[in-house]
Each structure stands twice: as structure tokens, then as C-alpha cells.
Scaffold this motif. Structure first.
Motif, PDB file in Angstrom:
ATOM      1  N   ARG A  27       0.851  -1.195   0.000  1.00 41.37           N
ATOM      2  CA  ARG A  27       0.000   0.000   0.000  1.00 41.37           C
ATOM      3  C   ARG A  27       0.880   1.236   0.000  1.00 41.37           C
ATOM      4  NH1 ARG A  27      -3.141   1.605   5.031  1.00 41.37           N
ATOM      5  NH2 ARG A  27      -1.557   3.192   5.102  1.00 41.37           N
ATOM      6  N   ALA A  28       0.730   2.050  -1.044  1.00 40.57           N
ATOM      7  CA  ALA A  28       1.548   3.249  -1.200  1.00 40.57           C
ATOM      8  C   ALA A  28       0.822   4.502  -0.746  1.00 40.57           C
ATOM      9  CB  ALA A  28       1.972   3.395  -2.660  1.00 40.57           C
ATOM     10  N   GLY A  29      -0.503   4.433  -0.644  1.00 42.51           N
ATOM     11  CA  GLY A  29      -1.249   5.610  -0.229  1.00 42.51           C
ATOM     12  C   GLY A  29      -2.732   5.342  -0.211  1.00 42.51           C
ATOM     13  N   LEU A  30      -3.479   6.394   0.153  1.00 44.81           N
ATOM     14  CA  LEU A  30      -4.933   6.257   0.245  1.00 44.81           C
ATOM     15  C   LEU A  30      -5.593   7.618   0.111  1.00 44.81           C
ATOM     16  CD1 LEU A  30      -6.092   7.321   3.303  1.00 44.81           C
ATOM     17  CD2 LEU A  30      -4.566   5.470   3.961  1.00 44.81           C
ATOM     18  N   THR A  31      -6.873   7.582  -0.249  1.00 41.79           N
ATOM     19  CA  THR A  31      -7.723   8.762  -0.161  1.00 41.79           C
ATOM     20  C   THR A  31      -8.981   8.321   0.571  1.00 41.79           C
ATOM     21  OG1 THR A  31      -8.718  10.644  -1.335  1.00 41.79           O
ATOM     22  CG2 THR A  31      -8.780   8.521  -2.487  1.00 41.79           C
ATOM     23  N   ALA A  32      -9.304   9.019   1.653  1.00 36.16           N
ATOM     24  CA  ALA A  32     -10.392   8.619   2.545  1.00 36.16           C
ATOM     25  C   ALA A  32     -11.658   9.417   2.253  1.00 36.16           C
ATOM     26  CB  ALA A  32      -9.964   8.838   3.997  1.00 36.16           C
ATOM     27  N   TYR A  33     -12.800   8.760   2.463  1.00 34.26           N
ATOM     28  CA  TYR A  33     -14.089   9.394   2.181  1.00 34.26           C
ATOM     29  C   TYR A  33     -15.141   8.908   3.173  1.00 34.26           C
ATOM     30  CZ  TYR A  33     -15.445   4.880   0.224  1.00 34.26           C
ATOM     31  OH  TYR A  33     -15.719   3.549   0.065  1.00 34.26           O
ATOM     32  N   ARG A  34     -16.245   9.613   3.173  1.00 41.91           N
ATOM     33  CA  ARG A  34     -17.476   9.163   3.825  1.00 41.91           C
ATOM     34  C   ARG A  34     -18.598   9.443   2.831  1.00 41.91           C
ATOM     35  NH1 ARG A  34     -14.529   7.223   7.112  1.00 41.91           N
ATOM     36  NH2 ARG A  34     -14.835   7.048   9.343  1.00 41.91           N
ATOM     37  N   ASP A  35     -19.587   8.563   2.782  1.00 41.90           N
ATOM     38  CA  ASP A  35     -20.735   8.770   1.909  1.00 41.90           C
ATOM     39  C   ASP A  35     -21.843   9.486   2.669  1.00 41.90           C
ATOM     40  OD1 ASP A  35     -19.549   7.613  -0.305  1.00 41.90           O
ATOM     41  OD2 ASP A  35     -20.411   5.635   0.061  1.00 41.90           O
ATOM     42  N   ARG A  36     -22.397  10.496   2.003  1.00 39.57           N
ATOM     43  CA  ARG A  36     -23.498  11.299   2.555  1.00 39.57           C
ATOM     44  C   ARG A  36     -24.587  11.318   1.493  1.00 39.57           C
ATOM     45  NH1 ARG A  36     -24.490  17.374   2.527  1.00 39.57           N
ATOM     46  NH2 ARG A  36     -25.725  17.749   4.387  1.00 39.57           N
ATOM     47  N   GLY A  37     -25.529  10.403   1.593  1.00 39.74           N
ATOM     48  CA  GLY A  37     -26.554  10.299   0.558  1.00 39.74           C
ATOM     49  C   GLY A  37     -25.891   9.923  -0.761  1.00 39.74           C
ATOM     50  N   GLN A  39     -23.621  11.680  -2.159  1.00 44.59           N
ATOM     51  CA  GLN A  39     -22.323  12.358  -2.216  1.00 44.59           C
ATOM     52  C   GLN A  39     -21.232  11.503  -1.578  1.00 44.59           C
ATOM     53  OE1 GLN A  39     -23.432  15.920  -0.020  1.00 44.59           O
ATOM     54  NE2 GLN A  39     -23.331  17.116  -1.908  1.00 44.59           N
ATOM     55  N   ARG A  40     -20.063  11.488  -2.211  1.00 41.09           N
ATOM     56  CA  ARG A  40     -18.884  10.868  -1.620  1.00 41.09           C
ATOM     57  C   ARG A  40     -17.976  12.030  -1.213  1.00 41.09           C
ATOM     58  NH1 ARG A  40     -17.308   5.378  -3.774  1.00 41.09           N
ATOM     59  NH2 ARG A  40     -19.014   4.986  -2.336  1.00 41.09           N
ATOM     60  N   VAL A  41     -17.840  12.222   0.093  1.00 35.61           N
ATOM     61  CA  VAL A  41     -17.095  13.346   0.652  1.00 35.61           C
ATOM     62  C   VAL A  41     -15.656  12.898   0.924  1.00 35.61           C
ATOM     63  CG1 VAL A  41     -17.003  15.048   2.513  1.00 35.61           C
ATOM     64  CG2 VAL A  41     -19.238  14.197   1.703  1.00 35.61           C
ATOM     65  N   PHE A  42     -14.720  13.416   0.107  1.00 39.22           N
ATOM     66  CA  PHE A  42     -13.302  13.087   0.285  1.00 39.22           C
ATOM     67  C   PHE A  42     -12.697  14.060   1.280  1.00 39.22           C
ATOM     68  CE2 PHE A  42     -14.287  11.099  -3.704  1.00 39.22           C
ATOM     69  CZ  PHE A  42     -13.524   9.947  -3.697  1.00 39.22           C
ATOM     70  N   PHE A  43     -12.023  13.532   2.321  1.00 43.31           N
ATOM     71  CA  PHE A  43     -11.489  14.421   3.350  1.00 43.31           C
ATOM     72  C   PHE A  43     -10.001  14.280   3.611  1.00 43.31           C
ATOM     73  CE2 PHE A  43     -13.106  10.693   5.579  1.00 43.31           C
ATOM     74  CZ  PHE A  43     -12.074  10.385   6.451  1.00 43.31           C
ATOM     75  N   HIS A  44      -9.337  13.268   3.033  1.00 46.41           N
ATOM     76  CA  HIS A  44      -7.907  13.113   3.314  1.00 46.41           C
ATOM     77  C   HIS A  44      -7.261  12.257   2.232  1.00 46.41           C
ATOM     78  CE1 HIS A  44      -4.197  12.714   5.605  1.00 46.41           C
ATOM     79  NE2 HIS A  44      -4.248  11.411   5.406  1.00 46.41           N
ATOM     80  N   THR A  45      -6.086  12.691   1.762  1.00 43.38           N
ATOM     81  CA  THR A  45      -5.301  11.909   0.806  1.00 43.38           C
ATOM     82  C   THR A  45      -3.855  11.909   1.285  1.00 43.38           C
ATOM     83  OG1 THR A  45      -6.756  12.565  -1.013  1.00 43.38           O
ATOM     84  CG2 THR A  45      -4.586  11.712  -1.617  1.00 43.38           C
ATOM     85  N   GLU A  46      -3.230  10.739   1.218  1.00 43.49           N
ATOM     86  CA  GLU A  46      -1.818  10.662   1.611  1.00 43.49           C
ATOM     87  C   GLU A  46      -1.105   9.607   0.774  1.00 43.49           C
ATOM     88  OE1 GLU A  46      -1.426   7.646   5.307  1.00 43.49           O
ATOM     89  OE2 GLU A  46      -2.558   9.472   5.766  1.00 43.49           O
ATOM     90  N   ILE A  47       0.162   9.877   0.508  1.00 40.05           N
ATOM     91  CA  ILE A  47       1.042   8.923  -0.158  1.00 40.05           C
ATOM     92  C   ILE A  47       2.225   8.704   0.775  1.00 40.05           C
ATOM     93  CG2 ILE A  47       2.595   8.533  -2.130  1.00 40.05           C
ATOM     94  CD1 ILE A  47      -0.391   8.369  -2.892  1.00 40.05           C
TER      95      ILE A  47
END
Length: 113
Positions: A27-37, A39-47
Motif C-alpha cells: 500500500r503506497a497511499g490512500l484517499t479517505a471518504y465518507r458517503d453522505r446520501g 455524495q462521496r465526501v473526500f477528506f484526506h489523501t496521503e502517499i
């Protein structure tokens, strides 16, 4: 960009609310989200630092946003990296929603659960 023979792959990991990018099974990185209806709300990305400078964040976010489109959802770019990516990739403008105080408040409560 990546070491020769290494093909990055992006996977959605619903149980962890994120997309992960892997290089040679690591695993080299990720982008985190939460679903709201719808909508996919992206709140953090890291490599990971070991994979920095290889264009992986851009590839990760591009494939994640493509998956959002395919699923019929919309994008809310709370994450500064995703927001910046969207300014350069207008092909996602039609499925992007603005970050509002309501979204931020909802995200804070969603992340604390």
C-alpha cells in the motif's frame, strides 16, 4: 515514474471508507471518504514518503473519482488535494458539489462514529 515493472493498482475498500493505491502489493497511499446520501465526501489523501514524487496521488484520485462517477454519486472535495485536482480536471466538474458548512459539520460527526 514508478520502478520498472511496478504497476500501481487502485482499489476501493468500503469497510475502511477509502481507496488505496498499491505498488507491487504494497500500500503506497490512500484517499479517505465518507458517503453522505448520493455524495462521496473526500477528506484526506496521503502517499507514503517512500512512494512520493511518482505521480501516485494523481493516479489514485483520478481513479477514485472515476469510480464515483461510475457509481452515480457526486464528489465533495473537502480534502485540499482532491480540491486542487478538480481545478485541473474539469471532466469531473459535472459531478462535483461545493464544500458547505453543513457538509463539514456532517463530516465531523460522521468521522467521530
Amino acid at each position: 515514474m514508478t520502478p520498472s515493472g511496478a504497476t500501481p493498482s487502485v482499489q476501493r475498500v468500503d469497510a475502511r471508507h477509502r481507496y488505496e493505491i498499491h505498488v507491487d502489493g504494497v500500500r503506497a497511499g490512500l484517499t479517505a471518504y465518507r458517503d453522505r446520501g448520493d455524495q462521496r465526501v473526500f477528506f484526506h489523501t496521503e502517499i507514503d514518503e517512500a512512494f512520493a514524487g511518482q505521480g501516485l496521488a494523481s493516479l489514485l484520485v483520478e481513479q477514485a473519482l472515476g469510480d464515483v462517477r461510475a457509481s452515480g454519486k457526486r464528489i465533495v472535495p473537502v480534502c485540499p488535494y482532491v480540491a486542487k485536482f478538480l481545478t485541473k480536471h474539469e471532466e469531473f466538474a459535472d459531478i462535483s458539489d461545493p464544500v458547505t458548512p453543513e457538509v463539514l459539520e456532517w463530516l465531523e460527526s460522521a468521522r467521530s462514529h
